[in-house]
Structure formats: C-alpha cells, structure tokens
Enzyme design. Structure first.
Site, PDB file in Angstrom:
ATOM      1  N   ARG A 146      -0.230 -15.511  20.821  1.00 21.00           N
ATOM      2  CA  ARG A 146      -1.596 -15.735  20.356  1.00 21.00           C
ATOM      3  C   ARG A 146      -1.540 -16.712  19.180  1.00 21.00           C
ATOM      4  O   ARG A 146      -0.526 -16.821  18.490  1.00 21.00           O
ATOM      5  CB  ARG A 146      -2.240 -14.430  19.884  1.00 21.00           C
ATOM      6  CG  ARG A 146      -2.389 -13.361  20.957  1.00 21.00           C
ATOM      7  CD  ARG A 146      -3.048 -12.122  20.359  1.00 21.00           C
ATOM      8  NE  ARG A 146      -3.274 -11.077  21.362  1.00 21.00           N
ATOM      9  CZ  ARG A 146      -2.478 -10.048  21.582  1.00 21.00           C
ATOM     10  NH1 ARG A 146      -1.360  -9.930  20.862  1.00 21.00           N
ATOM     11  NH2 ARG A 146      -2.766  -9.143  22.500  1.00 21.00           N
ATOM     12  N   LYS A 170      -1.870  -7.634  17.719  1.00 18.40           N
ATOM     13  CA  LYS A 170      -3.087  -6.893  17.385  1.00 18.40           C
ATOM     14  C   LYS A 170      -2.742  -5.452  17.007  1.00 18.40           C
ATOM     15  O   LYS A 170      -1.837  -4.851  17.579  1.00 18.40           O
ATOM     16  CB  LYS A 170      -4.056  -6.905  18.566  1.00 18.40           C
ATOM     17  CG  LYS A 170      -4.703  -8.265  18.808  1.00 18.40           C
ATOM     18  CD  LYS A 170      -5.766  -8.178  19.883  1.00 18.40           C
ATOM     19  CE  LYS A 170      -6.488  -9.504  20.050  1.00 18.40           C
ATOM     20  NZ  LYS A 170      -7.544  -9.439  21.090  1.00 18.40           N
ATOM     21  N   HIS A 237      -4.988 -20.870  23.394  1.00 18.12           N
ATOM     22  CA  HIS A 237      -5.008 -19.766  24.350  1.00 18.12           C
ATOM     23  C   HIS A 237      -4.807 -20.252  25.786  1.00 18.12           C
ATOM     24  O   HIS A 237      -4.404 -19.463  26.650  1.00 18.12           O
ATOM     25  CB  HIS A 237      -6.310 -18.977  24.225  1.00 18.12           C
ATOM     26  CG  HIS A 237      -6.091 -17.514  24.006  1.00 18.12           C
ATOM     27  ND1 HIS A 237      -5.352 -17.017  22.946  1.00 18.12           N
ATOM     28  CD2 HIS A 237      -6.478 -16.423  24.716  1.00 18.12           C
ATOM     29  CE1 HIS A 237      -5.316 -15.700  23.013  1.00 18.12           C
ATOM     30  NE2 HIS A 237      -5.982 -15.309  24.078  1.00 18.12           N
ATOM     31  N   ARG A 240      -1.245 -19.783  26.448  1.00 15.94           N
ATOM     32  CA  ARG A 240      -0.958 -18.349  26.650  1.00 15.94           C
ATOM     33  C   ARG A 240      -1.394 -17.923  28.053  1.00 15.94           C
ATOM     34  O   ARG A 240      -0.659 -17.208  28.748  1.00 15.94           O
ATOM     35  CB  ARG A 240      -1.683 -17.533  25.578  1.00 15.94           C
ATOM     36  CG  ARG A 240      -1.546 -16.007  25.717  1.00 15.94           C
ATOM     37  CD  ARG A 240      -2.152 -15.345  24.482  1.00 15.94           C
ATOM     38  NE  ARG A 240      -2.497 -13.951  24.681  1.00 15.94           N
ATOM     39  CZ  ARG A 240      -1.655 -12.929  24.523  1.00 15.94           C
ATOM     40  NH1 ARG A 240      -0.394 -13.158  24.193  1.00 15.94           N
ATOM     41  NH2 ARG A 240      -2.065 -11.681  24.700  1.00 15.94           N
ATOM     42  N   HIS A 263      -0.690  -6.558  25.701  1.00 16.18           N
ATOM     43  CA  HIS A 263      -1.958  -5.928  26.064  1.00 16.18           C
ATOM     44  C   HIS A 263      -1.815  -4.407  26.032  1.00 16.18           C
ATOM     45  O   HIS A 263      -0.909  -3.859  26.658  1.00 16.18           O
ATOM     46  CB  HIS A 263      -2.387  -6.352  27.472  1.00 16.18           C
ATOM     47  CG  HIS A 263      -2.889  -7.758  27.552  1.00 16.18           C
ATOM     48  ND1 HIS A 263      -2.982  -8.463  28.738  1.00 16.18           N
ATOM     49  CD2 HIS A 263      -3.339  -8.606  26.588  1.00 16.18           C
ATOM     50  CE1 HIS A 263      -3.454  -9.664  28.504  1.00 16.18           C
ATOM     51  NE2 HIS A 263      -3.673  -9.779  27.209  1.00 16.18           N
ATOM     52  N   TYR A 272      -5.249 -11.886  35.463  1.00 17.76           N
ATOM     53  CA  TYR A 272      -4.337 -12.936  35.927  1.00 17.76           C
ATOM     54  C   TYR A 272      -3.982 -12.774  37.400  1.00 17.76           C
ATOM     55  O   TYR A 272      -3.524 -13.722  38.029  1.00 17.76           O
ATOM     56  CB  TYR A 272      -3.073 -12.962  35.053  1.00 17.76           C
ATOM     57  CG  TYR A 272      -3.375 -13.314  33.627  1.00 17.76           C
ATOM     58  CD1 TYR A 272      -3.725 -14.616  33.273  1.00 17.76           C
ATOM     59  CD2 TYR A 272      -3.366 -12.355  32.627  1.00 17.76           C
ATOM     60  CE1 TYR A 272      -4.038 -14.941  31.965  1.00 17.76           C
ATOM     61  CE2 TYR A 272      -3.677 -12.663  31.317  1.00 17.76           C
ATOM     62  CZ  TYR A 272      -4.012 -13.959  31.001  1.00 17.76           C
ATOM     63  OH  TYR A 272      -4.329 -14.278  29.702  1.00 17.76           O
TER      64      TYR A 272
END
Length: 299
Positions: A146, A170, A237, A240, A263, A272
């Site tokens: 990220r 995150k 992004h 990514r 994630h 995806y």
C-alpha cells in the site's frame, strides 16, 4: 454531540492508530450524519434510529453517493456507536441490520503483464530521481505494498540479503513479504544514492534534501512515469492491484494472495477472482474453436 465525535476521532488516532487517510474519511462521513441530526433537531446520538439513518442514506444515494461510499459510511457509524455503547453514552446501534443500496461493483484497474513490463523495463536514466523512482515502482509491484506502507518504510524493515521486507499495515499489523530480484537490484542501486543526501531519519525513500517522501510526492512521480512510459495515468494502488491479479492468475491460490495483501477478510481479496475470470474469458474467446468471435453472426 460534536464533542463525542471529537473524542471518537481522538480514540481512533491514539488507541486504534488508524491512518490519517482513514481518520479523515471517518470524520467526513460522521460529520455528514451529525449535520443530518442537527437539521432533524436530534439533540443526542441516542435520538438517531434506523428510520432516520435509512432516510439519510436514501437521500445521499439520490444525490449521487455510490453504494461503496455509503457502505463505508455505515461502517463508520457502526464503529462509532460501538464506541458510544462501550463508553455508556448510547445503548443501541441505528446502523444494525441496515445495508446500503446495491450498486454495480467496480473492478480495480490493473496493468496486464506486458504493460507492466513496458513500465518497468523502459530504461532508467543515471540520476538520483530516476533510480529512486525505479526502486519505488519495482517494490510496489514486487511486494504489493500500500502507499502508506511504502511511505512509512524504514531501513531496518528491509532485508535485501534474504529478499524480505517487513511492513506495518492496517490496524498496526505487521507482515513479512518477499522482495523480487528486480526490486532488490533497484534498491541496491538506490540505497547508496540515498545515503548521499544525509537523510534526516531512517526512511527508505527520501527527497534530494534527505526528507521522507510523502504520499503526494509519490503519486505525482508515478503519474509522470505512467504518462511517459505508457501514455496513461498511473497511481500506486494500480501496481498493488496488478501484483494481486498477476499472482492469482499464475498461482490460483486465493489464501496466499490474501496473506500477501494483508486483507483481514478474504471477501476483499475475492474481487481479484473477477479479474482473473476476465482474463480466462479473453483466452477462451481467442482460443476456443467454437467461441463466438466479436462481430460474428448469430447461429
């Protein structure tokens, strides 16, 4: 009501350690809800119920807010009311059981493998900025970082000998990612140049004055690289997304891609698989002898 919102934002920043971008988005969404409450003459967060919130989201949708934006707003409301309940300020959650209007799901934009190679193999001029930008591009695509993970990267998180990088994602969760050989080569060229700037801290990517690069600078540099090499806009992004799509296309291992991307929920990674199906459909259309060709007459 506003003081409770301010206290929650302080909680998110100090206790939850959310990124500035996430904090800004939460405050913006919750400020809209606060404005609605004030207009509807609700004097307490306890006065907001599911009917009020349903009316508010419907109005926002009519004014052009996407389903994705409304889903994020409802998530912000749920988090806020969880905090209010824990603090003894409220005893309910008006967003419980409320879903945003369904909308068309937008697939993330990616580069195919040929376009990615065109971007990364375009040739590097022998100067400070070119070598730094090449290392940024290679690392973003090699490890699927990220933008916030890239800008926060410090030297002690890099292990070029073993080809690994440790990133802080995150929710302050760390993960260790592989660094490909091309990215390692680019970093090995960049790091001695970095040292010449007399850096002010341990940031991997710095300006010519030795200051840590901010997100905006990287966005501008990548946009310029995209226009120069590909004739299109390029944002961090997108690399990514391309990393995830290409890896899934080759490995078919959704769980591994989830771990690499960091994630928490595999549903986030599953988008995806739609991109991978698009690729398979293209292969089918071009290769299957009975596939309907574009412009072919119906049987």
């Amino acid at each position: 009501m506003e003081q409770h919102l301010d206290a929650y934002c302080m909680h998110l920043r100090s206790e939850r350690q959310v990124s500035p971008h996430t904090l800004e988005a939460y405050r913006r969404d919750l400020s809209k809800v606060l404005a609605y409450c004030q207009k509807a003459q609700r004097s307490s967060w306890n006065d907001l119920d599911i009917q009020h919130l349903r009316s508010f989201t419907a109005r926002q949708h009519q004014q052009g807010q996407s389903s994705r934006s409304l889903a994020r707003m409802l998530s912000a409301v749920r988090g806020f009311y969880k905090y209010l309940n824990r603090e003894g300020i409220c005893q309910h959650d008006p967003a419980n059981g409320l879903s945003p209007p369904k909308g068309e799901r937008r697939l993330p934009k990616t580069l195919d493998t040929d376009r990615t190679a065109q971007l990364l193999d375009g040739g590097v001029e022998d100067d400070f900025l070119a070598h730094r930008d090449q290392a940024i591009l290679e690392l973003l695509y090699s490890s699927g970082l990220r933008l916030s993970e890239l800008t926060g990267l410090n030297l002690d998180q890099l292990d070029l000998r073993d080809g690994l990088v440790q990133v802080l994602g995150k929710g302050s969760k760390t993960r260790v990612l592989p660094v490909g050989s091309k990215a390692r080569q680019a970093l090995e060229i960049w790091l001695p140049l970095r040292a010449l700037t007399n850096p002010q801290d341990d940031a991997v990517f710095v300006s010519q004055q030795g200051k840590r690069l901010g997100p905006r600078t990287i966005q501008v540099r990548l946009k310029a690289a995209g226009e120069r090499e590909l004739g299109q806009n390029l944002h961090p992004h997108m690399l990514r997304h391309s990393f995830a799509s290409h890896l899934l296309e080759s490995s078919q291992d959704l769980r591994a891609v989830q771990e690499l991307l960091g994630h928490a929920d595999i549903k986030t990674t599953q988008i995806y698989t739609h991109l991978d199906f698009q690729h398979l459909a293209t292969v089918y259309d071009s290769a299957h002898p009975r596939a309907k060709r574009k412009g072919a007459a119906d049987d």
